[in-house]
Scaffold this active site. Structure first.
Site, PDB file in Angstrom:
ATOM      1  N   LYS A 145       0.875  -1.162   0.023  1.00  0.00           N
ATOM      2  CA  LYS A 145      -0.100  -0.057  -0.073  1.00  0.00           C
ATOM      3  C   LYS A 145       1.053   1.275   0.109  1.00  0.00           C
ATOM      4  O   LYS A 145       0.746   2.178  -0.860  1.00  0.00           O
ATOM      5  CB  LYS A 145      -0.905   0.087   1.247  1.00  0.00           C
ATOM      6  CG  LYS A 145      -1.788  -1.022   1.313  1.00  0.00           C
ATOM      7  CD  LYS A 145      -2.950  -1.013   2.355  1.00  0.00           C
ATOM      8  CE  LYS A 145      -2.287  -1.141   3.903  1.00  0.00           C
ATOM      9  NZ  LYS A 145      -1.391  -2.459   3.976  1.00  0.00           N
ATOM     10  N   GLU A 167       1.424   6.104  11.780  1.00  0.00           N
ATOM     11  CA  GLU A 167       2.574   5.577  11.043  1.00  0.00           C
ATOM     12  C   GLU A 167       3.854   5.217  11.540  1.00  0.00           C
ATOM     13  O   GLU A 167       3.705   5.813  12.899  1.00  0.00           O
ATOM     14  CB  GLU A 167       3.206   6.741  10.000  1.00  0.00           C
ATOM     15  CG  GLU A 167       2.265   6.859   8.884  1.00  0.00           C
ATOM     16  CD  GLU A 167       2.626   5.700   7.625  1.00  0.00           C
ATOM     17  OE1 GLU A 167       3.382   5.905   6.832  1.00  0.00           O
ATOM     18  OE2 GLU A 167       1.812   4.896   7.956  1.00  0.00           O
ATOM     19  N   ARG A 168       4.678   4.478  11.348  1.00  0.00           N
ATOM     20  CA  ARG A 168       6.029   4.267  11.990  1.00  0.00           C
ATOM     21  C   ARG A 168       6.856   5.342  11.733  1.00  0.00           C
ATOM     22  O   ARG A 168       6.919   5.807  10.438  1.00  0.00           O
ATOM     23  CB  ARG A 168       6.630   2.837  11.602  1.00  0.00           C
ATOM     24  CG  ARG A 168       5.730   1.683  11.798  1.00  0.00           C
ATOM     25  CD  ARG A 168       6.020   0.239  11.042  1.00  0.00           C
ATOM     26  NE  ARG A 168       5.379  -0.768  10.812  1.00  0.00           N
ATOM     27  CZ  ARG A 168       4.343  -0.725  10.342  1.00  0.00           C
ATOM     28  NH1 ARG A 168       4.057   0.322   9.446  1.00  0.00           N
ATOM     29  NH2 ARG A 168       3.298  -1.849  10.350  1.00  0.00           N
TER      30      ARG A 168
END
Length: 472
Positions: free
Chosen positions: A170, A196-197
Site C-alpha cells: 500500500k 505511521e511508524r
C-alpha cells in the site's frame, strides 16, 4: 455606556482565566471540575507546569464537570492539578509557509526547522462544503500506472481506497503516485500519516526531498507511539491545510492518507476510554459518523478539487470487516491488493477482478476504453475459472480456444505489471511511467493475438508494449 464596557472587559478577563482542577486521571481520560463556566465540546484545555499537556473536551458530564482526552502523553498529571481553559478548539497553521514542511497534529514543525512564517491559524473542525458549491463534472485522474488507469480509473476530486493486509504494497503504491504526480499535476500534495511508524515518515521525507517534490508538498504525522486522541485528530489537521489550498488559493490538492484504518482504530480507542459501549467486533458505535465527518470534507468544488488516495489496512485480509465496509461506501474507486498476486511477483499486486471504479463507464472513459476494460476482465475471469481444471488435469486437456484464453490472460497479467521509480534501488529495474493511450494500445494488441508467438516472460515488468520485442 462606560459601565457596559467595564462589564464586557470583566467578562473577557474572567473568560480568559477560566480555570478548573483535575478530578481524575485514567490514562488519556481526564475529568476536570470547573466552578464558574463549563468549556464547550472540542475546546482545548492546558495542564502541567508549562501547559505542555493538551486535553480536548469530549463530553460534559454535569454542570461543573467535563471529560476530555489528552492529545499529548499525560505523564505528570495528577488529581487536583490546575487546568486552564484556552477557550478555543485545536488550531493549525495554513498558508504558503507550510509547504515543504513536516508537522504534528498541533501544527508544530517536527523537521528540526523554525516555525513557519506568514501563516494563519484555523480550527480543525470545519463543516463540509455545501451541496450548492460541489462540482458535478466527472474527470479522470491519470496516475501513469497501467493497471489503475486501464481497469480502475480514478476520479479527479474523488476518493480512492487502497485495500490490503500487511506487507502487500500500500505505502509503495502511494509513494509511487506522489512521484508520478510531480510531472503532470500542478497542484499541492499533502501527505497525512495516521498511526505511521517513524521509520516510514523519515523514509518518505528523505525520498521526496531527493526527488525534488518537497516545494509543493506538506506532511503531517500522528505516529504510532502517540496517544489515540492525537492520531484521531491528525486527519482533520491535514484536511484543514488541504481546504486552504482548495478554497483560498483555488488549486487542486492531492491528499494522501496512510492509513485510514488507523483513524478508525484511534476512534475505537478513544470511544473505549470514554466508556462507550462497543458495537460489532469491538468497533465504536459512532464509527460511521466519525468517518463521514472526515470523508465528506474531501470533495470537488467550483474553486478546486481535493483528490484523495487512502490506504486502508484490512484486518486479516477480511473485506467484510466493518472498518473496510464503512470505508467502501465513501469511495469512487476501490483498489484491492492481493497477497496471492504479491507472492507470484505480479507487482503492483492489484486484484483486477475485486477492484472497481465508478468512473469505468462508457459515458466517462469513452466507448473504446470501456469495451477494452470489460474484455480484459472477462479474459482474466475465464482464466480464473480454468485454473482448477489446469491444476487437476493439466493445460493439455483444455480445448484450443480455452488454451488461447489462458495464454492471453497470462500475457495480460504480466503486461499489467510495472517497474516503479520508488523501488528502483531494490529491484534494479528502472521505473516506467506509462500513458493511458499507450497502456490501452498494448492491451488491445495482446487481445488481438498480435504477440501470440512471444514468451509470456517478455511482457513482465515493462512499460509500453513495444518493449516486448526488445526483451524477447
Amino acid at each position: 455606556m462606560a459601565n457596559s464596557s467595564t462589564k464586557m472587559a470583566e467578562k473577557t478577563s474572567s473568560e480568559a482565566t477560566n480555570s478548573g482542577r483535575a478530578l481524575s486521571v485514567r490514562g488519556s481520560v481526564v475529568d476536570i471540575w470547573f466552578e464558574d463556566r463549563l468549556p464547550s465540546i472540542y475546546t482545548i484545555l492546558k495542564a502541567g507546569e508549562e501547559g505542555q499537556i493538551a486535553i480536548e473536551v469530549q463530553s460534559q458530564l454535569s454542570r461543573n464537570c467535563v471529560r476530555g482526552i489528552a492529545l499529548t502523553p499525560s505523564q505528570g498529571l495528577a488529581r487536583g492539578m490546575p487546568v486552564t481553559d484556552t477557550g478555543a478548539p485545536l488550531k493549525v497553521p495554513v498558508g504558503q509557509g507550510i509547504l515543504s514542511r513536516m508537522f504534528n497534529v498541533f501544527g508544530q514543525p517536527i523537521d528540526h526547522q523554525p516555525p513557519p512564517e506568514n501563516v494563519e491559524w484555523r480550527s480543525v473542525h470545519q463543516p463540509p462544503p455545501p451541496l450548492g458549491r460541489r462540482s458535478t463534472k466527472s474527470e479522470i485522474f491519470e496516475t501513469g500506472i497501467k493497471l489503475i488507469d486501464v481497469l480502475v480509473p480514478l476520479e479527479r476530486g474523488g476518493k480512492a481506497g487502497l485495500f490490503g493486509g500487511a506487507g502487500v504494497g500500500k505505502t509503495v503504491l502511494l509513494t509511487e503516485m506522489i512521484h508520478n504526480m510531480v510531472g503532470h499535476h500542478q497542484g499541492v500534495s499533502i501527505f497525512c500519516g495516521i498511526g505511521e511508524r517513524c521509520r516510514e515518515g523519515e523514509e518518505l521525507y528523505s525520498g521526496m526531498k531527493a526527488a525534488g517534490v518537497l516545494p509543493n508538498m506538506a506532511m503531517i504525522f500522528g505516529q504510532m507511539n502517540e496517544p489515540p486522541g492525537s492520531r484521531f485528530r491528525v486527519g482533520h489537521t491535514a484536511l484543514t491545510m488541504a481546504e486552504y489550498f482548495r478554497d483560498d488559493e483555488q488549486r487542486d490538492v492531492l491528499l494522501l492518507i496512510d492509513n485510514i484504518f488507523r483513524f478508525i482504530q484511534a476512534g475505537m480507542e478513544v470511544s473505549g476510554l470514554m466508556g462507550q459501549m462497543p458495537s460489532r467486533l469491538g468497533y465504536q458505535p459512532t464509527m460511521g459518523t466519525e468517518l463521514a465527518q472526515l470523508e465528506e470534507r474531501i470533495s470537488n468544488t467550483d474553486t478546486g478539487a481535493i483528490t484523495s488516495i487512502q490506504a486502508v489496512y484490512v484486518p486479516a485480509d477480511d473485506l467484510t470487516d466493518p472498518a473496510a465496509v464503512h470505508t467502501f461506501s465513501h469511495l469512487s474507486a476501490s483498489i484491492v491488493l492481493s497477497r496471492k498476486r504479491a507472492s507470484e511477483g505480479l507487482f503492483p499486486a492489484i486484484d483486477p477482478l475485486q477492484s472497481n471504479s465508478k468512473m469505468a463507464g462508457p459515458g466517462i472513459v469513452g466507448e473504446r476504453h470501456y469495451t477494452l476494460a470489460q474484455e480484459i476482465r472477462r479474459t482474466l475471469a475465464q482464466y480464473e475459472e480454468l485454473k482448477d481444471i489446469i491444476a487437476m488435469l493439466g493445460l493439455e486437456q483444455l480445448s484450443l480456444e480455452d488454451r488461447r484464453i489462458v495464454e492471453r490472460a497470462r500475457q495480460l497479467e504480466r503486461f499489467l505489471t510495472q517497474p516503479f521509480f520508488t523501488t528502483e534501488q531494490f529491484s534494479g529495474i528502472k521505473g516506467k511511467l506509462v500513458g493511458l493511450e499507450e497502456a490501452l494500445d498494448g492491451c488491445e494488441r495482446i487481445l488481438q493475438d498480435e504477440f501470440k508467438d512471444y514468451p509470456e516472460q517478455a511482457f513482465y515488468m515493462i512499460g509500453g508494449i513495444e518493449e516486448v520485442k526488445n526483451k524477447s
